[in-house]
Structure formats: C-alpha cells, structure tokens
Design an enzyme around this catalytic site. Structure first.
Site, mmCIF file in Angstrom:
data_model
loop_
_atom_site.group_PDB
_atom_site.id
_atom_site.type_symbol
_atom_site.label_atom_id
_atom_site.label_comp_id
_atom_site.label_asym_id
_atom_site.label_seq_id
_atom_site.Cartn_x
_atom_site.Cartn_y
_atom_site.Cartn_z
ATOM 1 C CG HIS A 46 -7.580 11.687 5.054
ATOM 2 N ND1 HIS A 46 -6.936 11.610 3.934
ATOM 3 C CD2 HIS A 46 -8.065 12.815 5.360
ATOM 4 C CE1 HIS A 46 -6.894 13.031 3.388
ATOM 5 N NE2 HIS A 46 -7.558 13.334 4.438
ATOM 6 C CD GLU A 115 -7.656 14.615 -0.404
ATOM 7 O OE1 GLU A 115 -6.998 15.723 -0.597
ATOM 8 O OE2 GLU A 115 -7.901 14.048 0.498
#
Length: 340
Positions: A46, A115
């Site tokens: 991430h 994402e």
C-alpha cells in the site's frame, strides 16, 4: 478432496500487514512466522493505509529483499502489488527477477488491478474497472515477456518497451499469482497465472458459484485445469484464549467490513478511518473467524479447503502479532496439517 488439492501441498502462511505495522516490526514478525512453522509470508503493498492514525505503508520491494536475507526457507511474496500505475510493469519485472536471483525458489509476485487509495494521492487518474483490468492484462504480458525473452520490443495500448532486456534472471522462474474478487480477473488468473489469490469472509456463494467456476473456465481456455494452479486465500482469523479480546482485535480492521458502496471512491485514510470507526465490533468481526476454540477455527477453515484452496495465508488483526503467531502456530496449524 478436490483435484487441485491432490497436486498442490497444503501451505500455511502469514500475512504481514504493512498497513498496520512498520518495516522493522514486520521483519520481526516474518522471522517469527518462519520459526513457528508457517510456510510463507505475504506482504501487502500500500502507498496509503486503511487508517491515518497508527497507520503504516512501507514499500514491499525493499522489505522483501531485507526479509529474504533474515529468513532461510519461507516463501515470500506480495498480496498484492499493482503493476499498472505507481510502477511501470518493466520495473516490477526487473525487481522480481533480482529477488528471484537472490533468493531462488522463494519469491512469488502477486498482482492485482489496484485500489484508488494507493494511486489517486499521487495525482494519478483512476479509471473505470474495464480499463484497470485491461492494464493488468497488458502489464502481465510485459512482465512475462521480459522474464522469458531478450530484446523485448512491445507496443501495447498502455505500455511499451524498445529492445528492453533484463540481464539478471533467475534460473527458476518467479511464479506470478493474480489476486481477484470478481469473475473477469479470476478467469484471467485461470488463463495466465501460476496461482490465484482471494480473501475470506465474503458470501459463501461468491466462492462456490462465481470464483471457483470462473477460475476453472479460465484454466480450461488455456488448456489447463485447476490442478495447475496454487489456490491461495487470505484467511482472516482472530484467535485468543480470551474470546472478548479476539472480538475486540477486529476493530482495527473495521474498514474491511464496509460495503463496496460505503467505501467506493474513498481514497483518503482519514475518511476511511472515520467510516470504519463508526462500526460496532459485531460488524467489524463479520469478515473474520473469531473464536477461542482451535477446533472451531479448523472446522470453519475446512469450508475453504473443501472448495479447493490449498494455500492458506492467515491475517491476524490484533496489535500483538508475536502472540498471535505463537498461539496459532501451536494451537491451530498442527490440527490443520493433521486434516491434510
């Protein structure tokens, strides 16, 4: 037992939650996982975490290199890395070729379509699902070509190379897994990947009626079967001798219990945290196997084994990961191996 389980061994892994812990802590946890009988360690990649307060987001690529040097046998991989926006796919191919040379037979590249919370903060345009899927397909093509060919000249819709060569390639190819939760990307995994990655805790019919059939369909189109793939699932489990602690531990990961409608287009960790903190513990626990009984964990995990998943990577939600690794390694992993 499903056909794919007969060919692939049962593997029990540990999920290194880079959204929750810094790189040094994660390294200690990976070493502990190897010492407590886990077969693999997969790290998330991430740029931003699910929570702003207490969140972390170390880069997966240097971390994998460091952990490879501190461990000796566990498989190491990403679950998952997005090779289409922050990274040019050729750079991903080079990085994992290097890791594969340094740690032969131990690296796995897990990829997905991404994402918005990881890409939009960098000023990147976040396209619709159709384009994200097309980019992922093309990125996989570029990576595979660079791993297997010399002087690669490729002209695609989104990426191109001009007489590109990766000079340091491992003798044993790095397996490439595709992470998915919908039918299109799952079919892609069946066609082109060495393994498939998904997560537990969703509606049972999603796995039985959508994902496994789509995976089999994709494999068949490539002249393969499910037995040719390593079927990996991130098992979200909260185990403690104190059942109330096991329940409360899930609150850090409340964002996972948000519905797609609640978190679509949310790319700010502060806003994601606000939405997650509004959920009661009973709902935050809905994605997890929460129990103080090892046998209940084994029974509920068996439903995923019955679907054909053979590579179970356990994600523990609490802050005391060392305790979770030791407890699960002692109380649950042996029971799972006995059932295999």
């Amino acid at each position: 037992m499903p056909e794919q389980n007969r060919r692939h061994p049962l593997r029990l892994g540990y999920k290194a939650s880079a959204e929750q812990f810094g790189p040094n802590e994660l390294t200690d946890f990976a070493i502990a996982a190897e010492g407590n009988g886990f077969d693999s360690v997969f790290v998330s990649d991430h740029f931003q975490p699910w929570r702003h307060d207490g969140g972390h987001a170390p880069s997966a690529l240097p971390w994998l290199g460091a952990v490879g040097a501190r461990t000796s046998k566990v498989l190491l991989g990403t679950s998952v890395l997005t090779p289409t926006f922050r990274y040019q796919p050729a750079v991903v191919a080079q990085a994992f070729a290097t890791l594969g040379v340094m740690y032969p037979g131990r690296m796995i590249l897990g990829v997905g379509s991404g994402e918005s919370m990881n890409e939009v903060p960098l000023g990147l345009h976040w396209p619709d699902g159709k384009e994200r899927f097309a980019r992922l397909k093309e990125a996989i093509t570029v990576i595979r070509k660079l791993w297997s060919e010399d002087r690669v000249s490729y002209e695609g819709t989104y990426y191109s190379t001009d007489k590109a060569t990766i000079y340091d390639k491992p003798e044993q190819p790095v397996p490439l897994y595709v992470g998915a939760s919908g039918p299109a990307a799952t079919r892609l995994a069946g066609r082109v990947a060495d393994g498939f990655i998904t997560t537990s805790g969703k509606a049972p019919e999603l796995y039985a009626d959508t994902l496994i059939p789509a995976l089999a369909e994709g494999a068949e189109k490539a002249g393969r079967s499910l037995s040719d793939l390593d079927l990996m699932i991130e098992m979200k489990v909260s185990f403690d001798h104190d059942p109330e602690k096991a329940l409360q531990d899930t609150k850090h990961w409340a964002a996972l219990a948000l519905s797609p409608d609640e978190k679509t287009h949310v790319d700010d960790p502060i806003e994601m945290q606000r939405l997650a903190d509004a959920l009661p513990a009973e709902r935050t626990a809905s994605r997890w196997i929460v129990s103080a009984d090892p046998d209940e964990h084994v029974r509920r995990i068996q439903t995923y084994r019955d679907l054909g998943f053979n590579h179970l990577v356990f994600h523990f939600p609490g802050t005391d990961q060392q305790r979770a690794i030791e407890l699960y390694g002692a109380a649950v992993l042996p029971k799972l191996r006995a059932t295999a």
